[in-house]
Motif scaffolding. Structure first.
Motif, short mmCIF file in Angstrom:
data_model
loop_
_atom_site.label_atom_id
_atom_site.label_comp_id
_atom_site.label_asym_id
_atom_site.label_seq_id
_atom_site.Cartn_x
_atom_site.Cartn_y
_atom_site.Cartn_z
N PHE A 165 0.82 -1.21 0.00
CA PHE A 165 0.00 0.00 0.00
C PHE A 165 0.86 1.26 0.00
CE2 PHE A 165 -3.49 -2.79 1.30
CZ PHE A 165 -4.49 -2.29 0.50
N LEU A 166 1.93 1.26 0.77
CA LEU A 166 2.80 2.43 0.81
C LEU A 166 3.54 2.64 -0.51
CD1 LEU A 166 4.23 2.11 4.43
CD2 LEU A 166 2.54 3.75 3.59
N SER A 167 3.72 1.58 -1.27
CA SER A 167 4.42 1.69 -2.55
C SER A 167 3.68 2.58 -3.53
CB SER A 167 4.65 0.31 -3.16
OG SER A 167 3.43 -0.22 -3.68
N LEU A 168 2.38 2.76 -3.35
CA LEU A 168 1.62 3.62 -4.25
C LEU A 168 2.14 5.05 -4.25
CD1 LEU A 168 -2.07 2.47 -3.76
CD2 LEU A 168 -0.64 2.16 -5.75
N ALA A 179 -0.65 -2.19 -10.29
CA ALA A 179 -0.18 -3.56 -10.52
C ALA A 179 0.80 -3.99 -9.43
CB ALA A 179 0.46 -3.67 -11.90
N VAL A 180 1.66 -3.08 -9.00
CA VAL A 180 2.58 -3.40 -7.90
C VAL A 180 1.79 -3.67 -6.62
CG1 VAL A 180 4.39 -2.43 -6.42
CG2 VAL A 180 4.53 -2.14 -8.89
N LEU A 181 0.78 -2.84 -6.34
CA LEU A 181 -0.05 -3.03 -5.15
C LEU A 181 -0.77 -4.37 -5.19
CD1 LEU A 181 -1.71 -2.17 -2.62
CD2 LEU A 181 -3.29 -1.10 -4.21
N PHE A 182 -1.46 -4.67 -6.28
CA PHE A 182 -2.21 -5.92 -6.38
C PHE A 182 -1.31 -7.14 -6.35
CE2 PHE A 182 -5.86 -3.57 -8.58
CZ PHE A 182 -6.59 -3.50 -7.41
N THR A 183 -0.15 -7.05 -7.00
CA THR A 183 0.78 -8.19 -6.98
C THR A 183 1.28 -8.44 -5.56
OG1 THR A 183 1.47 -7.73 -9.25
CG2 THR A 183 2.93 -9.09 -7.91
N GLY A 184 1.70 -7.39 -4.89
CA GLY A 184 2.18 -7.56 -3.52
C GLY A 184 1.11 -8.09 -2.59
N LEU A 234 -1.75 -6.54 -13.56
CA LEU A 234 -1.63 -5.65 -14.72
C LEU A 234 -2.99 -5.40 -15.36
CD1 LEU A 234 1.68 -6.92 -16.36
CD2 LEU A 234 1.24 -4.64 -15.39
N ALA A 235 -3.79 -6.46 -15.49
CA ALA A 235 -5.13 -6.30 -16.06
C ALA A 235 -5.98 -5.38 -15.18
CB ALA A 235 -5.80 -7.66 -16.20
N MET A 236 -5.89 -5.54 -13.86
CA MET A 236 -6.66 -4.68 -12.96
C MET A 236 -6.21 -3.22 -13.07
SD MET A 236 -8.97 -6.44 -11.51
CE MET A 236 -9.47 -5.33 -10.23
N GLY A 237 -4.91 -3.00 -13.19
CA GLY A 237 -4.41 -1.63 -13.34
C GLY A 237 -4.92 -0.98 -14.62
#
Length: 181
Positions: A111-114, A128-133, A151-154
């Motif tokens: 979440f903080l990566s956003l 994509a980074v958030l959902f993958t993590g 990636l699809a969600m992003g």
């Protein structure tokens, strides 16, 4: 009938320990404080003068804050009357194991990566980074499937919210501005 069951606890349910009751009261107190903060912060949302929109920008935050406050007060009243929930014995709940702090840490970092990824990579890659993590922290078996779905969600959220609804979501960031979207 014992004193625990006469005080409002259902038959067969063990009486809540003192520490459990205190934790539950503190949690409800935090929800009450948070909902009051949401309601106060909502008053600072500026709406353009002369707006023809009948539902302004404050409607949803007021509704969410009000429902949070109402729910928390109802739960608090129930707790003051001695109604506490008991630990569930569901099939996917393992009461013998504690909290997985590694998973909690990975979720928090995701979440903080956003804050970093959206300005530099844009909305689709940041999400994509958030959902993958999050999916890996919660036990995804195939990492490559988690990445593809993320990636699809992003991209889907960018198309729906950024393009169709006209919200200001950056398609690219400073490192991906060469893509030309």
């Amino acid at each position: 009938m014992t004193a625990a069951t006469s005080a409002g606890a259902p038959q067969g349910a063990p009486a809540a320990s003192r520490s459990t009751r205190i934790e539950a009261m503190v949690f409800v107190g935090l929800i009450i404080v948070l909902s009051i903060a949401v309601l106060i912060a909502t008053t600072t949302i500026r709406e353009p003068p002369g707006s023809t929109n009948t539902l302004g920008a404050r409607v949803v935050p007021y509704a969410v804050g009000g429902l949070m406050l109402l729910s928390a007060v109802v739960v608090l009243i129930g707790q003051l009357r001695g109604r506490f929930g008991h630990a569930e014995a569901g099939e996917d709940i393992d009461l013998e194991h504690g909290t997985s702090w590694v998973a909690v840490g990975i979720l928090a970092v995701s979440f903080l990566s956003l804050m970093v990824t959206i300005p530099f990579l844009g909305w689709p890659l940041g999400v994509a980074v958030l959902f993958t993590g999050a999916s890996l922290a919660l036990g995804a078996k195939r990492w490559w499937a988690a990445v593809l779905i993320a990636l699809a969600m992003g991209v889907i959220t960018q198309l729906v919210f950024g393009t169709l609804l006209g919200l200001s979501l950056p398609a690219t960031g400073t490192l991906t501005s060469w893509i030309g979207l």
